[in-house]
Design a protein around this motif. Structure first.
Motif, PDB file in Angstrom:
ATOM      1  N   TYR A 162       0.829  -1.210   0.000  1.00 42.89           N
ATOM      2  CA  TYR A 162       0.000   0.000   0.000  1.00 42.89           C
ATOM      3  C   TYR A 162       0.868   1.267   0.000  1.00 42.89           C
ATOM      4  N   LEU A 163       1.899   1.269   0.846  1.00 48.50           N
ATOM      5  CA  LEU A 163       2.773   2.434   0.899  1.00 48.50           C
ATOM      6  C   LEU A 163       3.525   2.621  -0.411  1.00 48.50           C
ATOM      7  N   GLN A 164       3.948   1.527  -1.037  1.00 43.45           N
ATOM      8  CA  GLN A 164       4.623   1.647  -2.325  1.00 43.45           C
ATOM      9  C   GLN A 164       3.685   2.198  -3.389  1.00 43.45           C
ATOM     10  N   ARG A 165       2.392   1.812  -3.284  1.00 42.16           N
ATOM     11  CA  ARG A 165       1.437   2.290  -4.281  1.00 42.16           C
ATOM     12  C   ARG A 165       1.147   3.777  -4.098  1.00 42.16           C
ATOM     13  N   VAL A 166       0.896   4.194  -2.850  1.00 40.18           N
ATOM     14  CA  VAL A 166       0.522   5.597  -2.634  1.00 40.18           C
ATOM     15  C   VAL A 166       1.727   6.530  -2.713  1.00 40.18           C
ATOM     16  N   THR A 167       2.921   6.013  -2.503  1.00 45.07           N
ATOM     17  CA  THR A 167       4.119   6.861  -2.602  1.00 45.07           C
ATOM     18  C   THR A 167       4.868   6.652  -3.909  1.00 45.07           C
ATOM     19  N   PHE A 168       4.278   5.832  -4.817  1.00 41.67           N
ATOM     20  CA  PHE A 168       4.884   5.563  -6.115  1.00 41.67           C
ATOM     21  C   PHE A 168       6.305   4.996  -5.974  1.00 41.67           C
ATOM     22  N   GLY A 169       6.471   4.136  -4.990  1.00 40.90           N
ATOM     23  CA  GLY A 169       7.733   3.433  -4.817  1.00 40.90           C
ATOM     24  C   GLY A 169       8.848   4.256  -4.198  1.00 40.90           C
ATOM     25  N   ARG A 170       8.529   5.415  -3.668  1.00 39.22           N
ATOM     26  CA  ARG A 170       9.568   6.275  -3.095  1.00 39.22           C
ATOM     27  C   ARG A 170       9.715   5.996  -1.607  1.00 39.22           C
TER      28      ARG A 170
ATOM     29  N   PRO B  12      11.082   6.970   2.431  1.00 40.31           N
ATOM     30  CA  PRO B  12      10.826   8.118   3.320  1.00 40.31           C
ATOM     31  C   PRO B  12      11.766   9.287   3.067  1.00 40.31           C
ATOM     32  N   GLU B  13      13.073   9.019   2.849  1.00 44.69           N
ATOM     33  CA  GLU B  13      14.002  10.109   2.629  1.00 44.69           C
ATOM     34  C   GLU B  13      13.686  10.852   1.334  1.00 44.69           C
ATOM     35  N   GLU B  14      13.358  10.069   0.291  1.00 45.23           N
ATOM     36  CA  GLU B  14      13.039  10.698  -0.995  1.00 45.23           C
ATOM     37  C   GLU B  14      11.760  11.508  -0.899  1.00 45.23           C
ATOM     38  N   ILE B  15      10.768  10.982  -0.161  1.00 47.01           N
ATOM     39  CA  ILE B  15       9.511  11.714   0.014  1.00 47.01           C
ATOM     40  C   ILE B  15       9.760  13.017   0.770  1.00 47.01           C
ATOM     41  N   GLY B  16      10.550  12.953   1.824  1.00 47.80           N
ATOM     42  CA  GLY B  16      10.863  14.160   2.584  1.00 47.80           C
ATOM     43  C   GLY B  16      11.579  15.195   1.747  1.00 47.80           C
ATOM     44  N   GLN B  17      12.512  14.733   0.926  1.00 51.46           N
ATOM     45  CA  GLN B  17      13.255  15.658   0.065  1.00 51.46           C
ATOM     46  C   GLN B  17      12.337  16.274  -0.988  1.00 51.46           C
TER      47      GLN B  17
END
Length: 544
Positions: A181-189, A191-196
């Motif tokens: 689910y997290l890979q789907r909603v974050t498009f495989g990114r 935590p560090e990449e999402i924060g950046q």
């Protein structure tokens, strides 16, 4: 992998806690059971009579063996008050001394003990035996070994293991599902990449000059930047629907009606307070056109900053057209006068030149006598020259005197310039010369200035006056960019001056559209009786 390890550690800790708790409960249950067994034997009449008989062992040992077998006790020891055993699991221990303290029992209390004895570490219950006359004549002790008690605990271990395995399997399934689910909603990114990315996007969002709104598919405000709040002049709250924001004054109704339509628009003109905004709206999707919908993206661009420049440019354009028209006409008239002189008709040439000069001077004098503001006077004279060049009859009716400083010159150019241009464009399409006319009425009183532009064009063509003034309207061809802004600017200038703007469609049979602007006079300009009272203006008749 980290989630699975976390689940495994949690399940292991829970399993250990269950095992320790089960051991504690097994020990507590054994103590209560042995204490109850000892207390029940101490009040048994057979035991009371047997301990006072001449040969207690002969009577009590068989009975103690039966009790041990039926009650699942490892030993039942009945003894004298000096700790000499009458019974024991091992007959060889009969007559020996009981290993343990019986002081509490001799004091009349039933207690538990943990003690080493011939059977090893045991869990015991000890109770006093009273005679019929109330004397303590013996003591009974019952117990189980710690080893046997732990073996009972081991019988419960498969259940604990089954519970742990179930929890581990369930936790693993949940962890895998959560990871997907997290890979789907974050498009495989990660935590560090999402924060950046969040830091980058937030910096860009709040630094761009355009306002941005993001609405959810349900119409709720999801995201906005500082520029959007500044352009709308509001304190926006995210998570609130556009309709609710309009009802509470958070969003203008004109903008909400556009947002509620859900259509894709580019540079739609919307008036928000004193601002003219160009609104672009499109669906926001992930991964391009084929991606899932995130809602609606709205871009707001401020056109208000261009108002002054646009007004000045309109003035220059009007003056340039007037000069070009006058130059063209002057050349024609000069050629006419030269030809008359060459033909020996000098008197006719002088008369022609004098009449032409007087006609132009009369128009200029009439405008200048009523309008002291030079920019407004130049605009009217220039528009007259423009109309002459296009073959349109433009007449100016004035009542009272319009002093300088009555209204802002930029607003004057915006209001009159756009209304006159629209009227000229409307009548330019008319085939009949009788319909190619525009009339401008300027009526000044002590309290208000009334500006009216009437034309002989086709009118509003079925378009509602409210729609024309709300978003800007145009019947001119083009790609839509920059079109329909004129009336929006007029509406903004009127609103800024605290005036009113009204539209009438074909008020008479000979008229097309009638635009009337009423501006309150708030300046200290002294009219000194030069202002004629406001009187009704008769309907303009088409020229014959």
């Amino acid at each position: 992998m980290g989630q699975l390890c976390l689940v495994a550690v949690m399940v292991g800790a829970l399993t250990l806690a269950l095992y320790v708790d089960a051991g504690r409960q097994a020990e507590q249950n054994a103590m209560e059971r042995m204490r109850s067994l000892a207390a029940s034997l101490a009040v048994n009449p057979f035991v009371i009579d047997a301990v006072q008989s001449p040969n207690p062992t002969a009577l009590l040992q068989p009975y103690a063996v039966d009790v041990m077998d039926s009650a699942h006790a490892d030993f039942v020891t009945i003894m004298q008050t000096d700790r000499t055993r009458f019974t024991h699991r091992y007959p060889s221990e009969i007559g020996g001394t009981f290993a343990g303290s019986i002081d509490d029992a001799l004091a009349g209390r039933t207690v538990n003990q943990m003690q080493d004895g011939p059977l090893g570490p045991t869990i015991r219950g000890i109770a006093p035996i009273y005679s019929n006359d109330g004397r303590i004549v013996a003591v009974v002790s019952t117990g189980v070994t710690v080893e046997n008690n732990n073996s009972q605990l081991l019988e419960r271990l498969p259940l604990i293991i089954a519970i742990a395995a179930t929890l581990l399997a369930g936790g693993a399934i949940v962890a895998v599902g959560l990871r997907r689910y997290l890979q789907r909603v974050t498009f495989g990114r990660g935590p560090e990449e999402i924060g950046q990315m969040y830091a980058f996007y937030d910096a860009v969002l709040h630094s761009i000059d355009d306002g941005m709104l993001l609405l959810s598919p349900g119409g709720e405000l999801v995201l906005h930047n500082d520029r959007a709040a500044e352009l709308l002049g509001l304190t926006l709250r995210e998570g609130v629907s556009a309709e609710h924001s309009a009802a509470t004054g958070q969003l203008p109704s004109e903008l909400v009606s556009l947002l509620a339509s859900g259509k894709t628009v580019e540079n739609e003109v919307v008036l928000v307070g004193d601002r003219v905004l160009l609104v672009s709206q499109r669906a926001a999707r992930t991964g391009g056109k084929a991606g899932s919908s995130l809602g609606t993206l709205v871009i707001l661009r401020d056109r208000t900053d261009l108002r002054k420049l646009s007004s000045e440019l309109d003035t220059v354009h009007t003056m340039a057209d007037a000069l070009r028209s006058q130059t063209h006409e002057h050349a024609n008239r000069l050629h006419t006068m030269v030809t008359l002189v060459e033909l020996g008709k000098g008197d006719e040439a002088v008369r022609f030149a004098t009449d032409d000069l007087a006609q132009g001077q009369r128009l200029t004098d009439r405008v200048m006598e009523s309008v002291d503001e030079p920019v407004l006077s130049a605009l009217l004279v220039g528009k007259t020259a423009q109309a002459d060049e296009r073959g349109i009859e433009l007449s100016i009716v004035t009542e009272g005197r319009i002093p300088s400083g009555l209204i802002d010159v930029h607003d004057a150019v915006t209001i009159l310039g756009n209304l006159i241009d629209n009227a000229l464009d409307a009548v330019a399409e008319q085939a009949s010369p009788d319909d190619r006319w525009v009339e401008i009425e300027l009526i000044a009183s002590a309290t208000e200035l009334v500006l009216t532009v009437i034309d002989g064009g086709p009118g509003l063509r079925g378009v509602s006056p409210d729609d024309i003034l709300r978003r800007g309207y145009t019947s001119k061809p083009g790609n839509g960019f920059g079109r329909g802004v004129g009336l929006a600017l007029v509406t903004q200038a009127v609103r800024r001056s605290r005036g009113t703007l009204s539209v009438q469609d074909r008020a008479t049979a000979s008229e097309g559209a009638r635009f009337t602007v009423v501006l309150p006079i708030t300046s200290d300009a002294n009219l000194n009786g030069n202002t004629a009272p406001v009187t009704p203006t008769p309907d303009r008749k088409a020229p014959q």
